[in-house]
Design a protein around this motif. Sequence first.
Motif, PDB file in Angstrom:
ATOM      1  N   LEU A  97      16.047  -2.008-104.151  1.00 54.19           N
ATOM      2  CA  LEU A  97      14.687  -1.640-103.791  1.00 54.19           C
ATOM      3  C   LEU A  97      13.835  -1.718-105.051  1.00 54.19           C
ATOM      4  N   PRO A 124       9.334   7.826-102.562  1.00 52.98           N
ATOM      5  CA  PRO A 124      10.448   8.555-101.937  1.00 52.98           C
ATOM      6  C   PRO A 124       9.995   9.820-101.211  1.00 52.98           C
ATOM      7  N   ALA A 159      19.334   5.027 -99.740  1.00 54.45           N
ATOM      8  CA  ALA A 159      18.834   3.904-100.538  1.00 54.45           C
ATOM      9  C   ALA A 159      19.994   3.141-101.162  1.00 54.45           C
ATOM     10  N   VAL A 207      11.659   1.117 -94.567  1.00 53.95           N
ATOM     11  CA  VAL A 207      11.507   2.440 -93.967  1.00 53.95           C
ATOM     12  C   VAL A 207      11.755   2.347 -92.461  1.00 53.95           C
ATOM     13  N   TRP A 258       9.643   2.209-101.489  1.00 60.06           N
ATOM     14  CA  TRP A 258      10.152   1.856-100.172  1.00 60.06           C
ATOM     15  C   TRP A 258       9.146   0.968 -99.435  1.00 60.06           C
ATOM     16  N   ARG A 313      12.661   4.744-106.769  1.00 63.63           N
ATOM     17  CA  ARG A 313      12.675   3.639-105.801  1.00 63.63           C
ATOM     18  C   ARG A 313      11.386   3.657-104.992  1.00 63.63           C
ATOM     19  N   VAL A 342       8.531   8.856 -97.848  1.00 64.50           N
ATOM     20  CA  VAL A 342       9.571   8.417 -96.912  1.00 64.50           C
ATOM     21  C   VAL A 342      10.371   9.619 -96.413  1.00 64.50           C
TER      22      VAL A 342
END
Length: 191
Positions: free
Chosen positions: A39, A10, A28, A54, A49, A47, A13
Amino acid sequence: MTDAPLVLTPQQVAERLGVRLPTLRRHATTIEAITGEALPRGQHLERLWPELVVKLLAEALGMVHRHEAVSVEGALRALTSPLVPLSALDTSVLSGVAIGRDDLAELLREALAPSLLPIMAALERSQGEVEILRRELAQEAGEAAAARAEMQAMRGQLARLEVTAHAALPPATAEPQPTGLRGLVIRLLGG
């Protein structure tokens, strides 16, 4: 080198997309709701990704910034179909879905034109009726002002008549006036 898809944390991202972590968590949740797939989760239940997700979120954010979508959720819905699982998405889907703003506006006009025609006709009729009512209201307001002026004039005349009537009446006395010959003599003598 492995063919496994790249998975980001996270924090990675959020830094890549320029959003805060709470905002990323909301996105999300939206992605999971739209796609119907959760996810993947990391060791600490955060989570993870996948790169494709993304890219999907980046495209949705770009659509919102370019005013091609009203919300991230709307952009995500436009970019994905609930029938297509998240794992089936590839970059060709992302590049093929985005269309120009003018093209989108034209598509919307074409799609909504049949539905809007009766609404526009009713709106034009209503605007005509409103204009007629405004003219009638202005006329009624003018007539009301004229009636108020006439009423004021009548009140003035009535006040003058009352003054004249009071002047013409004999003065009222507390004692009854004598009648007969005696009353006649008193009146003649002015007393």
